[in-house]
Write a protein that holds these residues in place. Structure first.
Motif, PDB file in Angstrom:
ATOM      1  N   VAL A 499      85.463  25.658  19.903  1.00 11.67           N
ATOM      2  CA  VAL A 499      84.145  25.684  20.545  1.00 11.67           C
ATOM      3  C   VAL A 499      84.211  25.120  21.963  1.00 11.67           C
ATOM      4  CG1 VAL A 499      81.814  24.697  20.464  1.00 11.67           C
ATOM      5  CG2 VAL A 499      82.832  25.658  18.391  1.00 11.67           C
ATOM      6  N   THR A 500      84.819  23.945  22.114  1.00 10.89           N
ATOM      7  CA  THR A 500      84.816  23.299  23.436  1.00 10.89           C
ATOM      8  C   THR A 500      85.671  24.048  24.450  1.00 10.89           C
ATOM      9  OG1 THR A 500      86.612  21.813  22.742  1.00 10.89           O
ATOM     10  CG2 THR A 500      84.338  21.011  22.486  1.00 10.89           C
ATOM     11  N   TYR A 504      85.692  30.976  20.837  1.00 13.62           N
ATOM     12  CA  TYR A 504      85.002  31.642  19.743  1.00 13.62           C
ATOM     13  C   TYR A 504      84.611  33.062  20.153  1.00 13.62           C
ATOM     14  CZ  TYR A 504      81.013  29.864  22.441  1.00 13.62           C
ATOM     15  OH  TYR A 504      80.134  29.559  23.444  1.00 13.62           O
ATOM     16  N   GLU A 506      81.906  35.351  20.576  1.00 17.56           N
ATOM     17  CA  GLU A 506      80.447  35.328  20.720  1.00 17.56           C
ATOM     18  C   GLU A 506      79.812  36.628  20.235  1.00 17.56           C
ATOM     19  OE1 GLU A 506      76.989  34.851  24.154  1.00 17.56           O
ATOM     20  OE2 GLU A 506      79.008  34.050  24.522  1.00 17.56           O
ATOM     21  N   GLN A 519      74.525  27.633  17.202  1.00 16.89           N
ATOM     22  CA  GLN A 519      74.284  26.695  18.301  1.00 16.89           C
ATOM     23  C   GLN A 519      74.208  25.259  17.784  1.00 16.89           C
ATOM     24  OE1 GLN A 519      75.139  28.315  21.003  1.00 16.89           O
ATOM     25  NE2 GLN A 519      73.255  28.102  22.189  1.00 16.89           N
ATOM     26  N   ALA A 522      77.711  24.327  16.775  1.00 20.01           N
ATOM     27  CA  ALA A 522      78.542  24.096  17.953  1.00 20.01           C
ATOM     28  C   ALA A 522      78.236  22.740  18.576  1.00 20.01           C
ATOM     29  CB  ALA A 522      78.324  25.214  18.964  1.00 20.01           C
ATOM     30  N   SER A 526      81.107  19.854  18.791  1.00 19.98           N
ATOM     31  CA  SER A 526      81.500  19.508  20.163  1.00 19.98           C
ATOM     32  C   SER A 526      81.486  18.012  20.405  1.00 19.98           C
ATOM     33  CB  SER A 526      80.559  20.201  21.163  1.00 19.98           C
ATOM     34  OG  SER A 526      80.665  21.597  21.059  1.00 19.98           O
ATOM     35  N   MET A 586      83.499  31.990  13.302  1.00 21.30           N
ATOM     36  CA  MET A 586      83.436  31.724  14.742  1.00 21.30           C
ATOM     37  C   MET A 586      84.531  32.462  15.511  1.00 21.30           C
ATOM     38  SD  MET A 586      84.905  27.873  15.383  1.00 21.30           S
ATOM     39  CE  MET A 586      83.873  27.132  14.144  1.00 21.30           C
TER      40      MET A 586
END
Length: 973
Positions: A499-500, A504, A506, A519, A522, A526, A586
């Protein structure tokens, strides 16, 4: 007995099938159309023309060494080998010209000149390709006089062993002769009969992937070697999968059972009853005598491969320990009495009725078996719901894969794996977490290793250095040796990196999942506390290595996750399953070949036992018992009212028994005293019951506390179906008559009818018809369909009439994929000064589960006792040497076993198997369990290891109690 008539072409066509554009050619005047890439040999076979061969077989790549398959091709010089020559458009082939016939006869003459002529007494007589090919090419004489050879121990040119013994000169011997190697318990290796075709070596490499065999020497000195000079097959790296034996065209590698019982003359296709891979086998027989089990090439789970258990370890079915007559006793302190079926069933039914009259209808229950068929399991859960009138049903999945059902159900909407095993052929990056496939699921492991040798990458997440981390010709790109109990932290850290770093997918998430939920997820992952650097001290995993693994999985192409009990058997087992589902979603690794979240199921029908409604809160098809519309389906089918209140899980049954409210149990095919955690508590629960009915093959450990023993039937003695780890429904076909007189479904029906049920099934096909009528995912399943297709994968219904190899292709079963926050919560089981080490448990290749089957076969030659693996550092601190007796103690109990010092485990971690009841490893495991499903936390137990002089007092007392419990009164005259 009606054999299964194989609807597929079962001939060996010499080389593997190809796929390509159609190519037209002519072979011996016959016009043939085959895919591009097909060999001339296979094209001839497709046209019904047999080309002689010895080194070729369609389970292996073409080799072209025997020169028996030569043909003539118009416009081409020479006589090329048909196995290595691909077809081309307009090719004209002649397979029977005088030239090729002469060459073949000369080649065969050379082979036979260095081969003993003992065909009449050879174990392969009638099943020998060399013999068949000699007849095919018309060889009737050998012109060469005896000279240097490999078959004659006397060196005098004798053509048989009897003649050689007569001619043997004093003190002389043939230096090229090697005696037969009989070290392996299941097959022999006779170098004198080897034609150096390399099929065994190639099978070991291409099919099994062990690379245990080589061709040693050159030219006339060539021979098959199983290792270093002086090594025999038992001492070698051979894993006894049987691929080499099956590939051998002569009696060089030969099953001992064939030598003893003769060449089989008929076959029945059935399904293996060991692990959840679900391999298909041909049971080959002489009359009703089983001679051997041969992996079936059309089996869609195993594709013609096998492991040592399925291939050879079937002898337990005829072991003298089997109990074949019903037995009863009033008290567990008394010896058993053999009685008739009617008396045993009346005794059991009478006790259960009295218990319910006294303590209420919810005071009894059942445990279904993951070793029995779907039909048998369905009837057992029906017994408790329709006859006992409660929902007290559970299964061994409770203690192994119940978190799979919960976790995948919450995230994807269905409680099963997403792909078929063929999907591994398209994997680019495989994550193996909490599983040891080479030991637990060896046939799948062979397929995975083959893909790795082709270039796929592997990430192993496991406290131990399992064989997949590094072995012959494969090596994991990353091994993350986490501290037991920290699965959630490691997987969440992987998600943090993805994620960071924006790795992923999208587009996939927006299309297939709930974007708002992602969201929120995430934002959670994160957080800096989930970074690999923040979790490294907790998990023991190097942060840089974890980051590299996350990047590889997210960017390496098709990513597939394979997991086992090292994921589920934790206090956060369900959380880890959901974390793995998050990881797949993801990165967009769902819904196509080569991806997915794939649980490696432990027992042959653990998936099926769950499908059939064995859990106390779910009816067949994973539908909650509280839903009126679901209950109505079964109430209409069964003619009874179903209790809407969920029943007791296995741990609840035992707790309630100790408290005095649960008094009766029918336990089919499970040995909860050995397999379930906290053995002392299990024993206390069983001892407190008034009627324990054990339905099994042997007097197992649970039977020590039983009042009724109903003899079971093995998988060789029944009809039905198993459902494997890929949701594949495979037929189980009766190979021999049940030795106890009944198949297991019939025994359950007899007990139900003794309770007044009035069931009237006459064949398991009728039970499957009832399953199909009441369970949407099985709506299209019938024995007729299974006979036609070989197997199908559920869901199989009107929308998917031929089954569903791949789940969630266009959308998730639940609609949108669901991301779930996976907060790490440390287990309550903590190490400390008194118990400073962490114990984790698992399986070994040669043994299976509690060992009831494999301990009664020659497999014990490889693993005759459970051992405790200890790191050299921890061993040195305790003054331990390899092979010493050690005391293994926890807060729950203690046992003793021998120690094996190895760096496979990390410092602070010890490991053992649980296959032998005299060790009873579960006496030390605790009652901590998964928060959602009560799956026990077998994989994290705080222990201390110290020197010992031998068995503990508890082990000696246990052995004495078991011996008393297994007394059987002599039959009345």
């Amino acid at each position: 007995m009606k054999d299964f008539i194989i609807p597929w072409d079962d001939r060996d066509k010499g080389t593997p099938a190809a796929s390509g554009k159609p190519v037209h050619l002519t072979i011996d005047g016959i016009r043939v159309t085959v895919p591009a890439g097909t060999s001339v040999m296979r094209a001839a076979a497709e046209a019904g023309i047999t080309v002689p061969k010895l080194c070729a077989t369609d389970s292996l790549d073409a080799f072209g060494s025997c020169r028996l398959c030569v043909v003539e091709i118009e416009g081409r010089r020479g006589t090329p080998a048909s196995c290595t020559t691909p077809v081309h458009e307009g090719m004209k082939v002649h397979t029977q010209s005088s030239k090729v016939k002469k060459i073949r006869k000369g080649v065969m003459e050379l082979y036979v000149s260095d081969h003993p002529l003992d065909c009449l007494t050879c174990a392969a007589n009638g099943d020998c390709e060399l013999q068949d090919m000699a007849g095919m090419v018309g060889l009737r004489d050998v012109r060469y006089t005896p000279g240097e050879n490999h078959y004659d121990p006397s060196g005098t040119g004798a053509r048989s062993q009897a003649e050689a013994r007569l001619r043997m000169p004093e003190g002389e011997a043939n230096p090229r002769y090697m005696p037969k190697d009989e070290s392996n318990p299941y097959f022999t290796y006779d170098p004198s009969k080897c034609i150096v075709c390399s099929r065994c070596v190639r099978a070991c490499e291409e099919v099994q992937g062990t690379f245990a065999l080589t061709i040693q020497g050159r030219g006339f000195e060539s021979r098959v070697s199983a290792g270093a000079s002086g090594d025999d097959f038992l001492a070698s790296d051979c894993v006894s999968c049987g691929a080499c034996v099956q590939a051998c065209p002569t009696a060089t590698l030969q099953e001992k059972s064939v030598a003893e019982l003769g060449t089989p003359d008929r076959e029945v296709v059935t399904t293996c009853a060991y692990c959840g891979v679900g391999c298909s086998f041909k049971a080959e027989l002489n009359g009703d005598q089983l001679v051997r089990m041969t992996p079936w090439k059309h089996g869609k789970a195993n594709r013609g491969h096998s492991c040592v258990k399925g291939r050879f370890a079937y002898g337990y079915a005829e072991h003298p320990d089997r109990i074949l007559n019903p037995m009863i006793r009033d008290s567990i302190d008394e010896p058993w009495r053999e009685v008739s079926w009617d008396e045993a069933l009346d005794f059991a039914a009478g006790r259960l009725k009295r218990i319910q009259e006294t303590h209420g209808r919810r005071s009894v229950g059942v445990i279904t078996s993951s070793r029995c068929t779907n039909e048998e399991t369905y009837l057992v859960q029906k017994l408790t719901r329709a006859v006992f009138r409660n929902n007290n049903t559970d299964t061994c999945a409770r203690v192994c894969h119940s978190p799979t059902g919960y976790g995948l159900g919450q995230t994807f909407g269905t409680s099963a794996g997403t792909q078929d095993f063929d999907s591994v052929e398209k994997v680019d990056v495989a994550v193996v977490i909490g599983a040891n496939p080479t030991d637990g699921h060896p046939v799948f492991a062979s397929r995975l290793k083959k893909r790795l040798r082709q270039g796929a990458k592997l990430i192993v997440i496991d406290p131990r250095r399992i064989d997949l981390v590094k072995s012959a010709h494969i090596e994991a790109a990353h091994h993350l040796p986490l501290t037991p109990g920290t699965n959630v932290a490691v997987v969440t850290a992987l998600a943090h990196v993805i994620v960071t770093e924006g790795l992923y997918d999208e587009a996939f998430i927006r299309e297939r999942c709930d974007w708002d939920e992602f969201q929120a997820f995430a934002e959670f992952v994160s957080d800096r506390r989930h970074a690999p650097e923040s979790t490294a001290l907790l998990t023991g995993v190097n942060a840089a290595e974890l980051r590299a693994a996350a990047r590889l999985f997210a960017t390496g192409g098709n990513g597939a996750i394979y997991y086992g009990l090292g994921v589920t058997e934790h206090s956060q087992g369900s959380t880890t399953v959901m974390a793995l589902a998050n990881l797949a979603m993801m990165t967009g690794n769902i819904g196509r070949e080569g991806v997915g979240v794939n649980p490696l199921r432990g027992q042959n029908n653990v998936q099926g036992s769950c499908d059939m409604g064995s859990f106390p809160h779910e009816l067949p098809g994973y539908r909650h018992v509280k839903l009126p519309e679901v209950r109505k389906v079964f109430e209409d089918a069964w003619g009874v009212e179903i209790d809407p209140e969920p029943g007791l899980r296995i741990p609840n049954m035992l707790d309630a028994a100790v408290e005095g409210s649960f008094k009766g149990l029918y336990c089919q095919g499970e040995d909860i005293l050995q397999s379930d955690p906290d053995t002392h508590h299990v024993a206390a629960g069983l001892r407190a019951m008034d009627c324990v009915i054990v339905h099994d093959l042997f007097l197992n450990e649970t039977a020590n506390y039983a009042h009724v023993f109903l003899p079971g039937s093995s998988f060789l003695e029944k009809n039905g179906t198993f459902t494997n780890a890929e949701r594949r429904i495979n037929r189980v076909r009766k190979v021999m008559a049940p030795k106890n007189g009944y198949e297991d479904w019939e025994v359950t029906q007899l007990l139900a009818n003794a309770m007044g049920a009035g069931w009237s099934y006459t064949d398991p096909a009728q039970i499957m018809a009832e399953i199909a009528a009441t369970t949407p995912s099985f709506a299209g399943v019938s024995y007729g369909l299974l006979e036609e297709k070989g197997s199908v994968q559920w869901p199989c219904n009107e929308d998917h009439p031929e089954g569903t190899p791949m789940m969630h292709v266009d959308g998730f079963v639940r609609g949108k994929g669901r991301f779930i926050v996976t907060e790490y919560v440390a287990t309550d089981e903590k190490t400390g000064p008194r118990f400073p080490l962490l114990l984790t448990t698992g399986r070994i290749l040669s043994q299976y589960n509690v060992g009831a089957q494999t301990r009664r076969t020659a497999n014990s030659v490889w693993h005759e006792a459970d051992l405790l693996e200890v790191h050299p550092h921890d061993a040195e601190n305790r003054g331990l040497r390899d092979g010493d007796w050690v005391r293994l103690a926890s807060r729950s109990g203690e046992t003793t076993l021998r120690v094996k010092i190895t760096d496979r485990v990390s410092p602070g971690v010890v490991y053992t198997t649980f296959h032998h009841p005299d060790t009873q490893a579960n006496v030390v495991t605790t009652d901590f369990s998964d928060w959602a499903t009560n799956c026990p936390e077998y994989k994290v137990t705080a222990v201390q290891v110290s020197p010992s002089n031998g068995p503990t007092d508890w082990q000696e007392d246990y052995a004495a109690q078991a011996a008393r419990s297994r007394r059987i009164l002599p039959a009345a005259e």
